[in-house]
Design a protein around this motif. Structure first.
Motif, PDB file in Angstrom:
ATOM      1  N   ASP A  37       0.849  -1.185   0.000  1.00  0.00           N
ATOM      2  CA  ASP A  37       0.000   0.000   0.000  1.00  0.00           C
ATOM      3  C   ASP A  37       0.887   1.239   0.000  1.00  0.00           C
ATOM      4  N   ASP A  38       0.276   2.403   0.126  1.00  0.00           N
ATOM      5  CA  ASP A  38       1.017   3.649   0.042  1.00  0.00           C
ATOM      6  C   ASP A  38       2.030   3.817   1.164  1.00  0.00           C
ATOM      7  N   SER A  39       1.808   3.147   2.280  1.00  0.00           N
ATOM      8  CA  SER A  39       2.716   3.283   3.419  1.00  0.00           C
ATOM      9  C   SER A  39       3.692   2.124   3.550  1.00  0.00           C
ATOM     10  N   GLY A  40       3.758   1.248   2.549  1.00  0.00           N
ATOM     11  CA  GLY A  40       4.684   0.120   2.576  1.00  0.00           C
ATOM     12  C   GLY A  40       3.993  -1.172   2.220  1.00  0.00           C
ATOM     13  N   ALA A  41       3.879  -2.082   3.181  1.00  0.00           N
ATOM     14  CA  ALA A  41       3.195  -3.350   2.934  1.00  0.00           C
ATOM     15  C   ALA A  41       2.709  -3.918   4.257  1.00  0.00           C
ATOM     16  N   ALA A  42       1.438  -4.276   4.311  1.00  0.00           N
ATOM     17  CA  ALA A  42       0.879  -4.966   5.475  1.00  0.00           C
ATOM     18  C   ALA A  42       1.076  -6.463   5.288  1.00  0.00           C
ATOM     19  N   ALA A  43       1.452  -7.160   6.363  1.00  0.00           N
ATOM     20  CA  ALA A  43       1.719  -8.600   6.260  1.00  0.00           C
ATOM     21  C   ALA A  43       1.017  -9.345   7.378  1.00  0.00           C
ATOM     22  N   GLU A  44       0.417 -10.472   7.012  1.00  0.00           N
ATOM     23  CA  GLU A  44      -0.254 -11.354   7.964  1.00  0.00           C
ATOM     24  C   GLU A  44       0.310 -12.759   7.794  1.00  0.00           C
ATOM     25  N   THR A  45       0.767 -13.359   8.883  1.00  0.00           N
ATOM     26  CA  THR A  45       1.262 -14.737   8.834  1.00  0.00           C
ATOM     27  C   THR A  45       0.083 -15.700   8.882  1.00  0.00           C
ATOM     28  N   LEU A  46      -0.046 -16.530   7.834  1.00  0.00           N
ATOM     29  CA  LEU A  46      -1.162 -17.480   7.754  1.00  0.00           C
ATOM     30  C   LEU A  46      -0.821 -18.796   8.445  1.00  0.00           C
ATOM     31  N   TRP A  47       0.411 -19.248   8.320  1.00  0.00           N
ATOM     32  CA  TRP A  47       0.836 -20.468   9.000  1.00  0.00           C
ATOM     33  C   TRP A  47       2.356 -20.604   8.953  1.00  0.00           C
ATOM     34  N   GLU A  48       2.872 -21.468   9.803  1.00  0.00           N
ATOM     35  CA  GLU A  48       4.299 -21.808   9.829  1.00  0.00           C
ATOM     36  C   GLU A  48       4.431 -23.322   9.924  1.00  0.00           C
TER      37      GLU A  48
END
Length: 353
Positions: A31-42
């Motif tokens: 997005d305009d401020s960088g990147a949002a990240a969500e961990t779905l699994w490990e």
């Protein structure tokens, strides 16, 4: 805003000061401020050094930097909500560092940095690794050298497979025959002490950019006619194709000694990105002239081992800073786009196709 992407992340878990779990899947939304990240699994795995998706994105292959090397295969849910290891093949080599599809669709090729070998793996009808088909030992070409193949690349527009070997100072070329075995098909030699590690080819392989870890330079190998009287020019000759090393340029404008890692072309093929460890930067080159021209260089976290591109957003695996840096490119400019994404001992990044 760019659409969300599923990005598989490898992290060293046991070697040295490995702090990662193994393999994770992130949903990344630039997005305009960088990147949002969500961990779905490990998923726990021993030192995955490189990851590769199947063409349909349903399977994720990993090569481990262990002794011996293993090829792991994970099945990933269509929505990315889950992933589980469903295949594990032990190889003969050690220190696996890269894998790629063979020219035969039912094979994978693995570069073993530690044992100095390239192995061919057969996949079954489900795409799982089931058999070691072939092993090519780079010690056979070494003489007094210590081979370290570091990457396997199919050269677009050809039937050739390229393997940069950091220890032999050359790119070894192969053809894959009907049985799946690979056969030597030539080489592109570099000057002693160059240490070719990774390469990037344009859509016809008319030009190859090679990141040379030991010299801190990017080499440009050009395909085409080579004059008979080449003098000191370094040349690879094959039965059909030939390349000459046209130039070697420093990959960083910083004073620190640079140990290059990854190199990629931008989608327009008019620019290239190079990761510099030591200065800890990503450098942007214009390819408009006869030689690559450094047009921008941005600091990132320590030891940028790998990076990948999501459109104009660049995600950088900064291994020793335990993070993924977020950059953005626009033509000849490169800038930090937002806060880094936490990722322990991150080794590689693989967007789902």
């Amino acid at each position: 805003m760019t659409s969300p992407a599923l990005v598989a992340v490898g992290g060293y878990s046991t070697s040295g000061s490995g702090r990662g779990t193994g393999i994770a899947l992130l949903r990344v939304t630039p997005d305009d401020s960088g990147a949002a990240a969500e961990t779905l699994w490990e998923v726990a795995a021993a030192d995955p050094s490189f990851l590769l998706w199947s063409a349909d994105g349903s399977l994720l292959h990993a090569v481990t930097e262990t002794s011996p090397t293993h090829v792991l295969t994970l099945r990933v849910a269509e929505d990315g909500s889950s992933g589980e290891i469903i295949g594990d093949l032990e190889l003969a080599g050690s220190g696996g560092c890269h894998l790629a599809p063979g020219t035969r669709p039912d094979t994978l090729l693995v570069a073993n940095y530690g044992s100095g070998s390239v192995e061919t793996v057969r996949l079954d009808a489900e795409g799982l690794p089931v058999e070691l088909l072939d092993l090519d030992d780079h010690h056979d070409y070494a003489e007094d050298r210590d081979p370290h193949p570091h990457q396997v690349v199919r050269l677009p527009g050809t039937e050739l497979i390229a393997v940069p070997d950091l220890g032999l100072d050359r790119v070894v070329l192969y053809r894959q025959v009907q049985t799946g075995h690979i056969e030597p098909a030539g080489e592109i030699p570099f000057s002693r002490g160059s240490g070719p590690r990774h390469l990037a080819a344009d859509h016809e392989s008319s030009q190859l950019l090679v990141s040379c870890e030991l010299s801190g330079k990017v080499g440009v190998a050009v395909r085409g006619e080579v004059p008979q009287d080449v003098g000191a020019l370094q040349v690879m000759r094959g039965p059909e194709l030939e390349w000459s090393v046209r130039s070697m340029v420093p990959a960083s404008g910083r004073p620190e000694e640079s140990a290059l890692s990854h190199v990629e072309l931008a989608a327009d093929e008019h620019h290239a990105l190079v990761a510099n460890r030591g200065p800890d930067t990503i450098a942007l080159f214009s390819l408009a002239g006869m030689r690559p021209e450094l047009v921008a260089e941005v600091p990132v976290g320590a030891h940028p081992r790998h990076f990948t591109q999501l459109g104009t957003t660049i995600l950088v695996a900064a291994q020793e800073s335990d993070r993924i840096d977020v950059l953005r490119r626009h033509q000849d400019t490169l800038e930090v786009a937002g806060d880094p994404i936490p990722a322990p001992s991150v080794s590689c990044l693989a967007p789902r196709p």
